[in-house]
Design a protein around this motif. Structure first.
Motif, PDB file in Angstrom:
ATOM      1  N   GLY A 150      13.736  -5.851  -4.008  1.00 22.74           N
ATOM      2  CA  GLY A 150      13.209  -6.468  -5.219  1.00 22.74           C
ATOM      3  C   GLY A 150      12.107  -5.670  -5.891  1.00 22.74           C
ATOM      4  O   GLY A 150      11.701  -6.004  -7.013  1.00 22.74           O
ATOM      5  N   LEU A 151      11.643  -4.604  -5.245  1.00 25.27           N
ATOM      6  CA  LEU A 151      10.523  -3.822  -5.781  1.00 25.27           C
ATOM      7  C   LEU A 151      10.911  -2.422  -6.235  1.00 25.27           C
ATOM      8  O   LEU A 151      10.093  -1.724  -6.832  1.00 25.27           O
ATOM      9  CB  LEU A 151       9.423  -3.695  -4.715  1.00 25.27           C
ATOM     10  CG  LEU A 151       8.724  -4.989  -4.284  1.00 25.27           C
ATOM     11  CD1 LEU A 151       7.810  -4.714  -3.087  1.00 25.27           C
ATOM     12  CD2 LEU A 151       7.926  -5.592  -5.443  1.00 25.27           C
ATOM     13  N   VAL A 152      12.141  -1.974  -5.935  1.00 28.02           N
ATOM     14  CA  VAL A 152      12.508  -0.583  -6.189  1.00 28.02           C
ATOM     15  C   VAL A 152      13.819  -0.507  -6.976  1.00 28.02           C
ATOM     16  O   VAL A 152      14.558  -1.483  -7.078  1.00 28.02           O
ATOM     17  CB  VAL A 152      12.658   0.202  -4.867  1.00 28.02           C
ATOM     18  CG1 VAL A 152      11.390   0.125  -4.040  1.00 28.02           C
ATOM     19  CG2 VAL A 152      13.842  -0.310  -4.059  1.00 28.02           C
ATOM     20  N   ASN A 176       0.815  -1.217   0.000  1.00 22.69           N
ATOM     21  CA  ASN A 176       0.000   0.000   0.000  1.00 22.69           C
ATOM     22  C   ASN A 176       0.847   1.265   0.000  1.00 22.69           C
ATOM     23  O   ASN A 176       0.373   2.336  -0.402  1.00 22.69           O
ATOM     24  CB  ASN A 176      -0.929   0.022   1.216  1.00 22.69           C
ATOM     25  CG  ASN A 176      -2.085  -0.951   1.090  1.00 22.69           C
ATOM     26  OD1 ASN A 176      -2.415  -1.406  -0.011  1.00 22.69           O
ATOM     27  ND2 ASN A 176      -2.696  -1.295   2.205  1.00 22.69           N
ATOM     28  N   LYS A 177       2.087   1.156   0.448  1.00 22.27           N
ATOM     29  CA  LYS A 177       2.968   2.321   0.567  1.00 22.27           C
ATOM     30  C   LYS A 177       4.110   2.326  -0.438  1.00 22.27           C
ATOM     31  O   LYS A 177       4.874   3.300  -0.490  1.00 22.27           O
ATOM     32  CB  LYS A 177       3.557   2.374   1.989  1.00 22.27           C
ATOM     33  CG  LYS A 177       2.536   2.593   3.093  1.00 22.27           C
ATOM     34  CD  LYS A 177       1.920   3.997   2.998  1.00 22.27           C
ATOM     35  CE  LYS A 177       0.976   4.273   4.156  1.00 22.27           C
ATOM     36  NZ  LYS A 177       0.385   5.631   4.066  1.00 22.27           N
ATOM     37  N   ILE A 178       4.244   1.273  -1.219  1.00 24.24           N
ATOM     38  CA  ILE A 178       5.452   1.117  -2.033  1.00 24.24           C
ATOM     39  C   ILE A 178       5.622   2.234  -3.058  1.00 24.24           C
ATOM     40  O   ILE A 178       6.749   2.659  -3.351  1.00 24.24           O
ATOM     41  CB  ILE A 178       5.482  -0.272  -2.712  1.00 24.24           C
ATOM     42  CG1 ILE A 178       6.898  -0.587  -3.227  1.00 24.24           C
ATOM     43  CG2 ILE A 178       4.443  -0.376  -3.798  1.00 24.24           C
ATOM     44  CD1 ILE A 178       7.939  -0.699  -2.144  1.00 24.24           C
ATOM     45  N   ASP A 179       4.538   2.756  -3.612  1.00 25.44           N
ATOM     46  CA  ASP A 179       4.663   3.837  -4.593  1.00 25.44           C
ATOM     47  C   ASP A 179       5.236   5.101  -3.944  1.00 25.44           C
ATOM     48  O   ASP A 179       6.007   5.831  -4.584  1.00 25.44           O
ATOM     49  CB  ASP A 179       3.311   4.141  -5.237  1.00 25.44           C
ATOM     50  CG  ASP A 179       2.873   3.045  -6.196  1.00 25.44           C
ATOM     51  OD1 ASP A 179       3.749   2.286  -6.672  1.00 25.44           O
ATOM     52  OD2 ASP A 179       1.666   2.944  -6.482  1.00 25.44           O
ATOM     53  N   GLU A 180       4.859   5.360  -2.704  1.00 24.84           N
ATOM     54  CA  GLU A 180       5.424   6.500  -1.987  1.00 24.84           C
ATOM     55  C   GLU A 180       6.891   6.249  -1.653  1.00 24.84           C
ATOM     56  O   GLU A 180       7.741   7.138  -1.793  1.00 24.84           O
ATOM     57  CB  GLU A 180       4.651   6.750  -0.691  1.00 24.84           C
ATOM     58  CG  GLU A 180       3.208   7.198  -0.895  1.00 24.84           C
ATOM     59  CD  GLU A 180       2.504   7.394   0.429  1.00 24.84           C
ATOM     60  OE1 GLU A 180       3.150   7.898   1.383  1.00 24.84           O
ATOM     61  OE2 GLU A 180       1.316   7.038   0.530  1.00 24.84           O
ATOM     62  N   ILE A 181       7.194   5.044  -1.201  1.00 22.92           N
ATOM     63  CA  ILE A 181       8.562   4.692  -0.826  1.00 22.92           C
ATOM     64  C   ILE A 181       9.503   4.815  -2.013  1.00 22.92           C
ATOM     65  O   ILE A 181      10.650   5.259  -1.877  1.00 22.92           O
ATOM     66  CB  ILE A 181       8.588   3.265  -0.234  1.00 22.92           C
ATOM     67  CG1 ILE A 181       7.816   3.227   1.088  1.00 22.92           C
ATOM     68  CG2 ILE A 181      10.022   2.781  -0.033  1.00 22.92           C
ATOM     69  CD1 ILE A 181       7.559   1.824   1.622  1.00 22.92           C
ATOM     70  N   LYS A 182       9.032   4.459  -3.199  1.00 17.49           N
ATOM     71  CA  LYS A 182       9.859   4.506  -4.409  1.00 17.49           C
ATOM     72  C   LYS A 182      10.334   5.917  -4.748  1.00 17.49           C
ATOM     73  O   LYS A 182      11.312   6.082  -5.483  1.00 17.49           O
ATOM     74  CB  LYS A 182       9.072   3.944  -5.602  1.00 17.49           C
ATOM     75  CG  LYS A 182       8.921   2.439  -5.620  1.00 17.49           C
ATOM     76  CD  LYS A 182       8.132   2.002  -6.841  1.00 17.49           C
ATOM     77  CE  LYS A 182       7.992   0.500  -6.928  1.00 17.49           C
ATOM     78  NZ  LYS A 182       7.217   0.084  -8.125  1.00 17.49           N
ATOM     79  N   LYS A 183       9.660   6.930  -4.248  1.00 19.24           N
ATOM     80  CA  LYS A 183      10.029   8.312  -4.562  1.00 19.24           C
ATOM     81  C   LYS A 183      11.314   8.746  -3.855  1.00 19.24           C
ATOM     82  O   LYS A 183      11.936   9.734  -4.243  1.00 19.24           O
ATOM     83  CB  LYS A 183       8.884   9.254  -4.180  1.00 19.24           C
ATOM     84  CG  LYS A 183       7.603   9.029  -4.981  1.00 19.24           C
ATOM     85  CD  LYS A 183       6.479   9.915  -4.461  1.00 19.24           C
ATOM     86  CE  LYS A 183       5.175   9.642  -5.198  1.00 19.24           C
ATOM     87  NZ  LYS A 183       4.044  10.462  -4.655  1.00 19.24           N
TER      88      LYS A 183
END
Length: 220
Positions: A156-158, A129-136
């Motif tokens: 593995g996601l960023v 749920n937070k990964i898009d924010e974390i990627k920034k």
């Protein structure tokens, strides 16, 4: 005669002042150390400090601040201009004190920080749920105990640098953080950097170095 020899020129060599490890020092020693840095006009950070040490230093340095969760003392004499962004993530709430040490360190040395706590793999939807924010973020710090899987999954996601911090949180066979450390060291998610058990300071310091380089490059 003082027992300590402070590295007052470190800020010239490396761009950042020396940190003070408070855990094994008396309040009297800390007062003398802080006075020396103060006289040289440097901002001061002390790690692994307790509330008694803070209360003693507060009597001498009225502007000193204490982050009780992080166990970090700071005495700011020069304005700190913060740049970029570091995301700090924890597997559980038990990992927060180490994450707070990382956050306080990164902020002291000049980075903006965003926190994402209690997003561990036992409820992986919380991370997703937070990964898009974390990627920034320019850099990500993943703090986790138990089996220590959080760092590898985030990596593995960023496409950002990830610094993993194993913590000593967990039951018997977590071996006070050794299991999490080995999981992180043996991760197949390439590019993840691992620091020592409970070493939030080193994670925050290293993340700040990377973040500031990236922020500077983006401004060019």
């Amino acid at each position: 005669m003082n027992d300590f020899k402070l590295d007052l020129d470190r800020i010239k060599r490396r761009g950042y002042s020396e940190a003070v490890f408070c855990e094994c020092k008396t309040s009297e020693q800390l007062i003398e150390i802080f006075k020396t840095f103060q006289e040289n006009g440097q901002n001061i950070i002390g790690t692994r400090a307790n509330i008694e040490q803070y209360n003693d230093l507060k009597k001498v340095f009225d502007k000193i601040q204490y982050n009780e969760k992080a166990k970090v003392l700071t005495l700011i004499q020069k304005e700190i201009k913060k740049v970029g962004e570091i995301a700090i993530c924890t597997g559980g709430t038990g990992d927060i004190p180490i994450a707070e040490e990382a956050a306080a360190t990164a902020q002291f040395y000049g980075s903006n920080v965003k926190k994402y706590y209690d997003i561990g793999v036992a409820g992986i939807h919380r991370l997703l749920n937070k990964i898009d924010e974390i990627k920034k973020a320019n850099v990500i710090i993943a703090v986790a105990g138990m089996e220590g899987a959080l760092g590898g999954i985030i990596t593995g996601l960023v496409d950002s640098p990830v610094i993993a911090v194993p913590t000593s949180i967990g039951y018997g066979t977590s071996l006070k953080g050794v299991s999490a450390l080995l999981t992180m060291l043996n991760s197949c998610a390439e590019g993840m950097t691992v620091v020592n058990i409970d070493n939030g300071f080193n994670a925050g310091y290293s993340a700040n170095q990377i973040n500031r380089k990236i922020a500077l490059a983006k401004n060019i």
